[in-house]
Design a protein around this motif. Sequence first.
Motif, PDB file in Angstrom:
ATOM      1  N   GLU A 192      -8.825   1.632  -4.045  1.00  0.00           N
ATOM      2  CA  GLU A 192      -9.072   0.809  -5.357  1.00  0.00           C
ATOM      3  C   GLU A 192      -7.958   0.594  -6.295  1.00  0.00           C
ATOM      4  O   GLU A 192      -7.751  -0.347  -6.869  1.00  0.00           O
ATOM      5  CB  GLU A 192     -10.404   1.134  -5.874  1.00  0.00           C
ATOM      6  CG  GLU A 192     -11.731   1.045  -5.461  1.00  0.00           C
ATOM      7  CD  GLU A 192     -12.850   1.876  -6.030  1.00  0.00           C
ATOM      8  OE1 GLU A 192     -13.992   1.386  -5.693  1.00  0.00           O
ATOM      9  OE2 GLU A 192     -12.604   2.994  -6.476  1.00  0.00           O
ATOM     10  N   GLU A 198      -5.389  -1.716  -4.809  1.00  0.00           N
ATOM     11  CA  GLU A 198      -5.900  -3.021  -5.163  1.00  0.00           C
ATOM     12  C   GLU A 198      -5.637  -3.501  -6.425  1.00  0.00           C
ATOM     13  O   GLU A 198      -4.987  -4.533  -6.705  1.00  0.00           O
ATOM     14  CB  GLU A 198      -7.346  -3.142  -4.645  1.00  0.00           C
ATOM     15  CG  GLU A 198      -8.015  -4.653  -4.644  1.00  0.00           C
ATOM     16  CD  GLU A 198      -9.118  -4.845  -4.297  1.00  0.00           C
ATOM     17  OE1 GLU A 198      -9.848  -5.766  -4.513  1.00  0.00           O
ATOM     18  OE2 GLU A 198      -9.857  -3.909  -3.664  1.00  0.00           O
ATOM     19  N   LYS A 212      -3.178  -6.535  -7.936  1.00  0.00           N
ATOM     20  CA  LYS A 212      -3.272  -7.679  -8.974  1.00  0.00           C
ATOM     21  C   LYS A 212      -2.660  -7.719 -10.117  1.00  0.00           C
ATOM     22  O   LYS A 212      -2.378  -8.662 -10.620  1.00  0.00           O
ATOM     23  CB  LYS A 212      -5.086  -7.512  -9.120  1.00  0.00           C
ATOM     24  CG  LYS A 212      -5.931  -7.909  -7.986  1.00  0.00           C
ATOM     25  CD  LYS A 212      -7.180  -7.382  -8.242  1.00  0.00           C
ATOM     26  CE  LYS A 212      -8.035  -7.996  -7.040  1.00  0.00           C
ATOM     27  NZ  LYS A 212      -9.662  -7.922  -7.430  1.00  0.00           N
ATOM     28  N   THR A 241       0.890  -1.333   0.013  1.00  0.00           N
ATOM     29  CA  THR A 241       0.035   0.181   0.187  1.00  0.00           C
ATOM     30  C   THR A 241       0.782   1.236   0.113  1.00  0.00           C
ATOM     31  O   THR A 241       0.591   2.144  -0.720  1.00  0.00           O
ATOM     32  CB  THR A 241      -0.980   0.089   1.234  1.00  0.00           C
ATOM     33  OG1 THR A 241      -1.845  -1.211   1.324  1.00  0.00           O
ATOM     34  CG2 THR A 241      -1.981   1.320   1.313  1.00  0.00           C
TER      35      THR A 241
END
Length: 240
Positions: free
Chosen positions: A46, A49, A53, A25
Amino acid sequence: MIKKPKMILFDYGQTLIVEPQFDWTAANLAILSHASHLPEGMSAEEFCECSNKLFEHVMGNRRENCREIEHEKFLRLLCDIYGLKLDISIAEADLLYWDSATHGSYASPGAAEFLDYLYENGIRTGVISNMCYANMALRTRLNRYLPNNRFEFVLTSSDYVLRKPEKLLFDVAIRRAGLAPDEIWYIGDNPVADVVGSNSAGMHPVLYTGAHMRDYSNVPTLQFDTVDSFAKLKKLLEKA
């Protein structure tokens, strides 16, 4: 008898430098802080995240296939997919991402003193690291945490596509050193990447467990030494 080395090569992470955490993060937010705007319709949470990914999709299997992907290329992909314009270069973003993720890193206790001892005794030094970050980023970190280092060369998997334990990485170092393989020791914390890899090239492996970041219950069955401190590494060298 183990031959006293003319050169000692080191792994970077959890050997020369301890990186006790990796904060994804913090790394993503650091990159976002240099972007002109958030990706459209996305919150910072978001974005983090989605970035994680994407990283796993692009970079996730490089350890298994012993192939490296340069992190700068991942950052270019990340920025272009989400339309981010950074006010710093990709090279600067590469180092920023790594620094932000590993805040709290420090030189292994005794590493600087051991390097000084090697220099005083005419034993050459270098680094071979599995590293998706750019070579210059690694040199910057080494100079920050070990400012008196005199490494003759620093090799990274990002330079050569291949990751340890791939023998060819060690062969490159042997050629750079201009020495016979058995005149070189290799110090690292990973039983496979470091011990098996350097042994396959004919170097003498030393497993360093001082960072206590791995499970060492299942180590390879080949000839190598194990130390948990640089003080013990010095004693091992003095006995050779």
